[in-house]
Design a protein around this motif. Structure first.
Motif, PDB file in Angstrom:
ATOM      1  N   ASN A  94       0.829  -1.204   0.000  1.00  0.00           N
ATOM      2  CA  ASN A  94       0.000   0.000   0.000  1.00  0.00           C
ATOM      3  C   ASN A  94       0.861   1.252   0.000  1.00  0.00           C
ATOM      4  OD1 ASN A  94      -3.151   0.275   0.470  1.00  0.00           O
ATOM      5  ND2 ASN A  94      -2.544  -1.786   1.053  1.00  0.00           N
ATOM      6  N   LYS A  95       1.878   1.245   0.838  1.00  0.00           N
ATOM      7  CA  LYS A  95       2.798   2.381   0.878  1.00  0.00           C
ATOM      8  C   LYS A  95       3.506   2.542  -0.464  1.00  0.00           C
ATOM      9  CE  LYS A  95       5.410   5.483   3.134  1.00  0.00           C
ATOM     10  NZ  LYS A  95       4.877   6.683   3.812  1.00  0.00           N
ATOM     11  N   PHE A  96       3.931   1.414  -1.044  1.00  0.00           N
ATOM     12  CA  PHE A  96       4.672   1.431  -2.304  1.00  0.00           C
ATOM     13  C   PHE A  96       3.844   2.086  -3.412  1.00  0.00           C
ATOM     14  CE2 PHE A  96       6.113  -0.525  -6.289  1.00  0.00           C
ATOM     15  CZ  PHE A  96       7.494  -0.326  -6.203  1.00  0.00           C
ATOM     16  N   HIS A  97       2.544   1.808  -3.439  1.00  0.00           N
ATOM     17  CA  HIS A  97       1.674   2.362  -4.484  1.00  0.00           C
ATOM     18  C   HIS A  97       0.943   3.632  -4.028  1.00  0.00           C
ATOM     19  CE1 HIS A  97       2.267  -0.778  -7.434  1.00  0.00           C
ATOM     20  NE2 HIS A  97       1.941  -1.722  -6.578  1.00  0.00           N
ATOM     21  N   ASN A  98       1.278   4.126  -2.861  1.00  0.00           N
ATOM     22  CA  ASN A  98       0.681   5.370  -2.341  1.00  0.00           C
ATOM     23  C   ASN A  98      -0.826   5.248  -2.148  1.00  0.00           C
ATOM     24  OD1 ASN A  98       0.605   8.018  -1.373  1.00  0.00           O
ATOM     25  ND2 ASN A  98       0.355   8.892  -3.426  1.00  0.00           N
ATOM     26  N   TYR A  99      -1.250   4.144  -1.522  1.00  0.00           N
ATOM     27  CA  TYR A  99      -2.617   3.925  -1.069  1.00  0.00           C
ATOM     28  C   TYR A  99      -3.663   4.261  -2.150  1.00  0.00           C
ATOM     29  CZ  TYR A  99       0.165   4.011   3.170  1.00  0.00           C
ATOM     30  OH  TYR A  99       1.136   3.753   4.115  1.00  0.00           O
ATOM     31  N   PRO A 100      -3.674   3.510  -3.231  1.00  0.00           N
ATOM     32  CA  PRO A 100      -4.542   3.855  -4.378  1.00  0.00           C
ATOM     33  C   PRO A 100      -6.032   3.829  -4.069  1.00  0.00           C
ATOM     34  CG  PRO A 100      -3.554   1.683  -4.669  1.00  0.00           C
ATOM     35  CD  PRO A 100      -2.857   2.308  -3.515  1.00  0.00           C
ATOM     36  N   SER A 101      -6.503   2.898  -3.227  1.00  0.00           N
ATOM     37  CA  SER A 101      -7.947   2.807  -3.005  1.00  0.00           C
ATOM     38  C   SER A 101      -8.513   4.041  -2.311  1.00  0.00           C
ATOM     39  CB  SER A 101      -8.297   1.556  -2.199  1.00  0.00           C
ATOM     40  OG  SER A 101      -7.786   1.627  -0.885  1.00  0.00           O
ATOM     41  N   ARG A 128     -21.976   3.777 -19.058  1.00  0.00           N
ATOM     42  CA  ARG A 128     -22.999   4.443 -19.878  1.00  0.00           C
ATOM     43  C   ARG A 128     -23.098   5.922 -19.521  1.00  0.00           C
ATOM     44  NH1 ARG A 128     -22.869  -0.295 -21.289  1.00  0.00           N
ATOM     45  NH2 ARG A 128     -24.426  -1.391 -22.549  1.00  0.00           N
ATOM     46  N   CYS A 129     -22.775   6.250 -18.295  1.00  0.00           N
ATOM     47  CA  CYS A 129     -22.839   7.649 -17.850  1.00  0.00           C
ATOM     48  C   CYS A 129     -21.528   8.387 -18.097  1.00  0.00           C
ATOM     49  CB  CYS A 129     -23.191   7.710 -16.372  1.00  0.00           C
ATOM     50  SG  CYS A 129     -24.856   7.131 -16.002  1.00  0.00           S
ATOM     51  N   GLY A 130     -20.594   7.717 -18.764  1.00  0.00           N
ATOM     52  CA  GLY A 130     -19.328   8.360 -19.084  1.00  0.00           C
ATOM     53  C   GLY A 130     -18.354   8.431 -17.930  1.00  0.00           C
ATOM     54  N   ILE A 131     -18.553   7.593 -16.915  1.00  0.00           N
ATOM     55  CA  ILE A 131     -17.681   7.593 -15.743  1.00  0.00           C
ATOM     56  C   ILE A 131     -16.624   6.504 -15.919  1.00  0.00           C
ATOM     57  CG2 ILE A 131     -17.552   7.258 -13.244  1.00  0.00           C
ATOM     58  CD1 ILE A 131     -20.486   8.223 -13.118  1.00  0.00           C
ATOM     59  N   LYS A 132     -15.369   6.867 -15.907  1.00  0.00           N
ATOM     60  CA  LYS A 132     -14.276   5.914 -16.111  1.00  0.00           C
ATOM     61  C   LYS A 132     -14.216   4.970 -14.915  1.00  0.00           C
ATOM     62  CE  LYS A 132      -9.475   5.936 -17.800  1.00  0.00           C
ATOM     63  NZ  LYS A 132      -9.753   5.404 -19.139  1.00  0.00           N
ATOM     64  N   SER A 133     -14.275   3.672 -15.180  1.00  0.00           N
ATOM     65  CA  SER A 133     -14.393   2.700 -14.094  1.00  0.00           C
ATOM     66  C   SER A 133     -13.595   1.441 -14.400  1.00  0.00           C
ATOM     67  CB  SER A 133     -15.868   2.341 -13.870  1.00  0.00           C
ATOM     68  OG  SER A 133     -16.424   1.804 -15.064  1.00  0.00           O
ATOM     69  N   ALA A 134     -13.388   0.632 -13.344  1.00  0.00           N
ATOM     70  CA  ALA A 134     -12.699  -0.649 -13.468  1.00  0.00           C
ATOM     71  C   ALA A 134     -13.532  -1.716 -12.780  1.00  0.00           C
ATOM     72  CB  ALA A 134     -11.305  -0.570 -12.851  1.00  0.00           C
ATOM     73  N   LEU A 135     -13.350  -2.961 -13.227  1.00  0.00           N
ATOM     74  CA  LEU A 135     -14.127  -4.085 -12.714  1.00  0.00           C
ATOM     75  C   LEU A 135     -13.193  -5.244 -12.417  1.00  0.00           C
ATOM     76  CD1 LEU A 135     -16.902  -5.528 -12.265  1.00  0.00           C
ATOM     77  CD2 LEU A 135     -16.843  -6.120 -14.692  1.00  0.00           C
ATOM     78  N   ALA A 162      -1.554  -3.494  -7.154  1.00  0.00           N
ATOM     79  CA  ALA A 162      -0.979  -3.117  -8.451  1.00  0.00           C
ATOM     80  C   ALA A 162      -2.073  -2.721  -9.434  1.00  0.00           C
ATOM     81  CB  ALA A 162      -0.147  -4.276  -9.003  1.00  0.00           C
ATOM     82  N   LEU A 163      -3.178  -3.485  -9.440  1.00  0.00           N
ATOM     83  CA  LEU A 163      -4.273  -3.181 -10.367  1.00  0.00           C
ATOM     84  C   LEU A 163      -5.003  -1.901  -9.959  1.00  0.00           C
ATOM     85  CD1 LEU A 163      -5.646  -6.786 -10.938  1.00  0.00           C
ATOM     86  CD2 LEU A 163      -4.389  -5.378 -12.577  1.00  0.00           C
ATOM     87  N   LEU A 164      -5.135  -1.674  -8.660  1.00  0.00           N
ATOM     88  CA  LEU A 164      -5.744  -0.418  -8.213  1.00  0.00           C
ATOM     89  C   LEU A 164      -4.868   0.768  -8.589  1.00  0.00           C
ATOM     90  CD1 LEU A 164      -7.122  -1.453  -4.695  1.00  0.00           C
ATOM     91  CD2 LEU A 164      -8.447  -0.925  -6.748  1.00  0.00           C
ATOM     92  N   ALA A 165      -3.549   0.610  -8.453  1.00  0.00           N
ATOM     93  CA  ALA A 165      -2.638   1.689  -8.836  1.00  0.00           C
ATOM     94  C   ALA A 165      -2.709   1.940 -10.338  1.00  0.00           C
ATOM     95  CB  ALA A 165      -1.210   1.337  -8.419  1.00  0.00           C
ATOM     96  N   LEU A 166      -2.796   0.863 -11.120  1.00  0.00           N
ATOM     97  CA  LEU A 166      -2.954   0.991 -12.576  1.00  0.00           C
ATOM     98  C   LEU A 166      -4.225   1.769 -12.903  1.00  0.00           C
ATOM     99  CD1 LEU A 166      -2.209   0.076 -15.530  1.00  0.00           C
ATOM    100  CD2 LEU A 166      -3.650  -1.916 -15.098  1.00  0.00           C
TER     101      LEU A 166
END
Length: 494
Positions: A94-101, A128-135, A162-166
């Motif tokens: 978490n520290k390494f990725h600067n707490y992405p969540s 659909r609402c144009g909000i950039k999101s991940a799943l 890593a995926l949250l940081a991405l």
């Protein structure tokens, strides 16, 4: 990252040797180690990372983190001793990725069934609402329309961060995640700061791991307890009012609770439900002065009404306009591998579904029963090295179909014949076959089908592999069924 800055995240530690100035990466698999990396020794169910620290050093690790003393040449690597490497790993990454969540809105969806459908609905409606999101979930990890393969429904701590940081680095604003009981029990979600936690339902599953339904249920409750007590942050628990476990989760969380359901008073409630073979319509009541509207969805069955309510309640908690979300619902035609209707040039109807619990099997049969023209043929299996008590229960529920073919999902290292014989004990009628080879079972279901029949292939859903021994072999229910059905009925017309 500067090594000393990274290590500030650990209070209890003993450092031996000379620390490098920087850490370029963090790993728990010695095969993935690169130069100037930190290797964490994790004791797993099958392997102990402490046995591989020499390999990590040879591959370039210059810091080893462990929870027991190791013989290390400090000229090659520094050594850090900690009380618990799993907890240390969560802190360090978490520290390494600067707490992405903490920099995005996180949705977490847990429950026995419905996780994939609910998370997919939430993400598709956000898109659909144009909000950039991940799943993230059973179907891997998806950032907008790009997919990344992941090993489990809930990934390990390093992969998650890593995926949250991405996602954060690609300017994603919302992340929607399936949360499995294994992931919760094994601490794979440590360090993820969820904002909205959703509960779908609880029925028998994974008792080979959790042993009892009580233990299974309480593990699910960790998601809601981990929302925390910081009232300066808006946190929400979205609970299925019709499921008794919701009362337990209400007590487990200090977050604001928003309920949904069909049979009890709830904040999001569906009634006047009408089912057809192509769509489901219902009236929705929700917390708004004008909060009553008729909805049409291209998803079948009562369970998908629940899934839709859960998704809408979660989006409401996030501050989205419900009328806008409802407007986009008809654009979502199906969820891959979830009562997915296959397109075939044949006079039969075929569905692929992930149903791998007794409750899910019963629901998928009941969903198509009102619309059947002739017979319902069900191909259903369970997995090897998993809950044996569930096997006859699966067959008992499968008996609601006119014809049942008992097969195997993933045999792993267990004998397939034993798996289907365990299932057979639960059958309530005699119109069934035992075919341990799943591909042959699918083909036989189509072979014995007649025009007007409905076939459901349950247990694998969208998965494109089958685990035999310890190896994943290519396998896809939908592809096998489509090719064989088209071939069979084409031959019949020639």
């Amino acid at each position: 990252m500067k090594t000393l800055e990274l290590l500030e995240s650990l209070h209890l530690k003993q450092i031996y040797g000379h620390l490098p100035e920087c850490v370029n990466s963090i790993h728990q698999d010695s095969r993935e180690v690169t130069n100037n990396s930190l290797f964490i020794c994790i004791s797993g169910h099958k392997q102990d990372g402490h046995d591989y620290y020499h390999d990590a050093i040879n591959n370039g690790a210059n810091i080893i983190v462990a929870e027991k003393q190791l013989e290390i040449d400090f000229n090659k690597s520094a050594f850090i001793l900690v009380p618990d490497t799993k907890r240390a790993m969560a802190q360090l990454i978490n520290k390494f990725h600067n707490y992405p969540s903490s920099q995005m809105t996180l949705f977490g969806v847990t429950g026995t069934n419905g996780k994939t459908t609910v998370t997919t609905l939430i993400q598709k409606l956000l898109q659909r609402c144009g909000i950039k999101s991940a799943l993230a979930g059973t179907n891997g990890f998806q950032v907008d329309n790009k997919k990344y393969y992941t090993e489990n429904t809930t990934s390990d701590v390093l992969t998650n961060q890593a995926l949250l940081a991405l996602s954060r680095d690609q300017h994603v604003r919302k992340v929607v995640m399936e949360v499995s009981s294994h992931g919760l029990a094994q601490g794979r979600l440590w360090g993820i700061d969820y904002d909205i936690a959703v509960f779908t339902n609880l029925s028998q599953d994974h008792l080979d791991y959790h042993q009892t339904m009580e233990a299974y249920g309480y593990v699910k409750g960790l998601l809601f307890a981990q929302l925390g007590n910081d009232m300066s942050k808006s946190k929400y628990a979205i609970l299925n009012q019709d499921d008794p476990w919701s009362e337990t989760y209400k007590m487990a969380t200090s977050a604001e609770v928003i309920t949904y359901g069909l049979h009890k008073n709830a904040d999001f409630r569906a009634f006047a439900i009408n089912y057809t073979i192509n769509e489901t319509t219902f009236t929705l009541e929700y917390p708004d002065p004008e909060g009553r509207v008729t909805i049409a969805i291209n998803l079948l069955g009562e369970f998908n009404v629940y899934n839709t309510l859960a998704a809408l309640a979660a989006l409401y908690a996030d501050g989205n306009d419900i009328k806008t979300m409802i407007h986009f619902l008809p654009e979502i035609s199906n969820i891959t591998g979830r009562m997915e209707k296959l397109v075939v040039n044949a006079p039969i109807t075929m569905y692929v579904d992930y149903a791998h619990t007794p409750d899910a099997v019963e629901k998928c049969i009941k969903t198509v029963a009102p619309f059947k023209q002739k017979r319902i043929i069900l191909v259903v299996g369970t997995g090897g090295e998993r809950d044996r008590e569930k096997r006859p229960l699966m067959a008992k529920k499968a008996s609601h179909a006119d014809v049942v073919i008992l097969t195997v999902n993933d045999p792993r290292t267990e004998a397939s014949d034993r798996i289907i014989r365990d299932m057979e004990k639960g059958m309530l009628h005699d119109d069934y076959l035992l075919i341990s080879d799943r591909k042959q079972a699918i083909e036989q279901a189509i072979r014995i089908s007649e025009p007007g029949d409905t076939i459901i292939f349950a247990g694998k859903g969208q998965e494109n592999y089958q685990i035999i021994g310890e190896t994943k072999h290519p396998h896809n229910d939908a592809l096998i069924a489509t090719e064989f059905a088209n071939s069979k009925f084409q031959r019949n017309t020639d």
